[in-house]
Write an enzyme that holds these catalytic residues in place. Structure first.
Site, mmCIF file in Angstrom:
data_model
loop_
_atom_site.group_PDB
_atom_site.id
_atom_site.type_symbol
_atom_site.label_atom_id
_atom_site.label_comp_id
_atom_site.label_asym_id
_atom_site.label_seq_id
_atom_site.Cartn_x
_atom_site.Cartn_y
_atom_site.Cartn_z
ATOM 1 N N PRO A 71 14.975 4.944 57.013
ATOM 2 C CA PRO A 71 14.777 6.299 57.542
ATOM 3 C C PRO A 71 15.849 7.261 57.050
ATOM 4 C CG PRO A 71 15.392 4.774 59.280
ATOM 5 C CD PRO A 71 15.193 3.972 58.066
ATOM 6 N N GLU A 72 15.413 8.342 56.430
ATOM 7 C CA GLU A 72 16.301 9.423 56.025
ATOM 8 C C GLU A 72 15.939 10.633 56.885
ATOM 9 O OE1 GLU A 72 16.350 9.793 51.728
ATOM 10 O OE2 GLU A 72 15.828 7.687 51.484
ATOM 11 N N HIS A 91 11.948 -8.094 67.223
ATOM 12 C CA HIS A 91 13.130 -7.380 66.716
ATOM 13 C C HIS A 91 13.506 -6.158 67.542
ATOM 14 C CE1 HIS A 91 12.568 -10.049 63.379
ATOM 15 N NE2 HIS A 91 11.420 -9.486 63.043
ATOM 16 N N ARG A 119 16.699 -5.597 60.673
ATOM 17 C CA ARG A 119 17.909 -6.038 59.959
ATOM 18 C C ARG A 119 19.209 -5.810 60.725
ATOM 19 N NH1 ARG A 119 15.684 -4.260 54.004
ATOM 20 N NH2 ARG A 119 13.912 -5.636 54.135
ATOM 21 N N ARG A 136 34.298 18.413 42.844
ATOM 22 C CA ARG A 136 33.918 17.005 42.879
ATOM 23 C C ARG A 136 33.734 16.466 41.465
ATOM 24 N NH1 ARG A 136 34.015 14.137 47.731
ATOM 25 N NH2 ARG A 136 33.975 15.655 49.406
#
Length: 265
Positions: free
Chosen positions: A2-3, A92, A111, A150
């Site tokens: 999920p983003e 899960h 996970r 950067r």
DNA sequence: CTAAAATCCTGGTGGC
DNA sequence: TGCCACCAGGATTTTA
């Protein structure tokens, strides 16, 4: 994975069922996923009402009628659903929250990378995040400022949550493709035009993802079908939608990276 | 300073 | 068919 668009989709789905509900109990079956002792989490949350459900970057933010804020990060495989307590517990689900209407907020996470936080000051968790890419005040100038000075490669910087909040591996690749930029480009090599195209590309890629209710990967996110609209992600060897050149896959910063070697420069 | 690697996890995959 | 090594992937931590 999920983003931002997937988290936003989940937040929108949770608002109705959760806002105004009171938490009556919590159960933690995988203590490592909770950043405080399970009994303390339970003690702090019991009796609290969820006032609003929001999002910051990839974090879900649950505001309560008390001094603390509940935060959840889904990481790789997390999902959140509200279901009646009498319905079978899916596999899960390692943590759940009982609600005052007989339903449960269930945190499913195959996970086990996901994390639950309960903090007095949300900034202790969210404070290092960069700007929200879909906010009105996120301008090309602001993006230029984020990238100024950067030296890293473009893709790696897009994944850095302290530079920009919410972009993950899929939307980083999709954004670079839409901008026509090689993900290996040093950020310092980007000109004003490049930044403007990147700004537009990021917002369009994320908005498009939200419009399709996110991507369903590993069958985790029912409803979302953005995975059918990827332009480069996961399309290794398939023809570029613009020029037909086979999409290449490389590893960049330890992440699989997909791009068109002809269209992205 | 940056950057790469290790870490945490498990289901799915590919090789044999 | 079965077994197993291997891999993905977000964010943090460690190492170079």
């Amino acid at each position: 994975m999920p983003e931002l668009p997937e988290v936003e989709t989940i937040v929108r789905a949770l608002r109705g069922p959760l806002q105004g509900r009171r938490i009556t109990g919590t159960t933690v079956r995988w203590p490592r996923s909770v950043c405080l002792p399970a009994d303390e989490l339970n003690r702090q949350l019991c009796g609290r009402t969820i006032t609003t459900v929001g999002r910051r970057g990839k974090y879900l933010v649950f505001h309560l009628d008390g001094p603390r804020t509940l935060l959840i990060h889904l990481k790789m495989s997390g999902n959140l659903r509200v279901e009646p307590a009498h319905e079978d517990m899916p596999a899960h689900v390692h943590t759940w929250f009982d609600l005052d209407n007989g339903c449960q907020l269930r945190f499913q996470d195959t996970r086990k990378f996901g994390r639950v936080y309960l903090v007095e000051d949300p900034a202790t968790v969210l404070g290092r995040l960069g700007p929200e890419p879909l906010a009105d005040d996120f301008t090309p100038d602001r993006l230029a400022h984020c990238l100024a000075g950067r030296t890293g490669r473009l893709k790696s910087l897009l994944l850095d949550q302290s530079i920009l909040a919410g972009v993950g591996n899929i939307y980083a690749d999709e954004s670079c493709f839409r901008a026509g930029l090689d993900p290996r480009r040093p950020a310092s090599s980007l000109g004003t035009d490049d930044i403007a195209r990147l700004h537009d590309a990021i917002r369009k890629a994320l908005s498009n993802g939200i419009m399709h209710q996110g991507a369903s990967i590993d069958g985790v996110y029912r409803g979302g079908e953005f995975q059918n609209h990827f332009r480069v992600y996961g399309r290794t060897g398939e023809p570029c939608l613009s020029c037909g050149t086979p999409i290449e896959r490389i590893v960049l910063g330890g992440r699989s990276t997909h791009f068109c070697p002809h269209c992205q420069r």
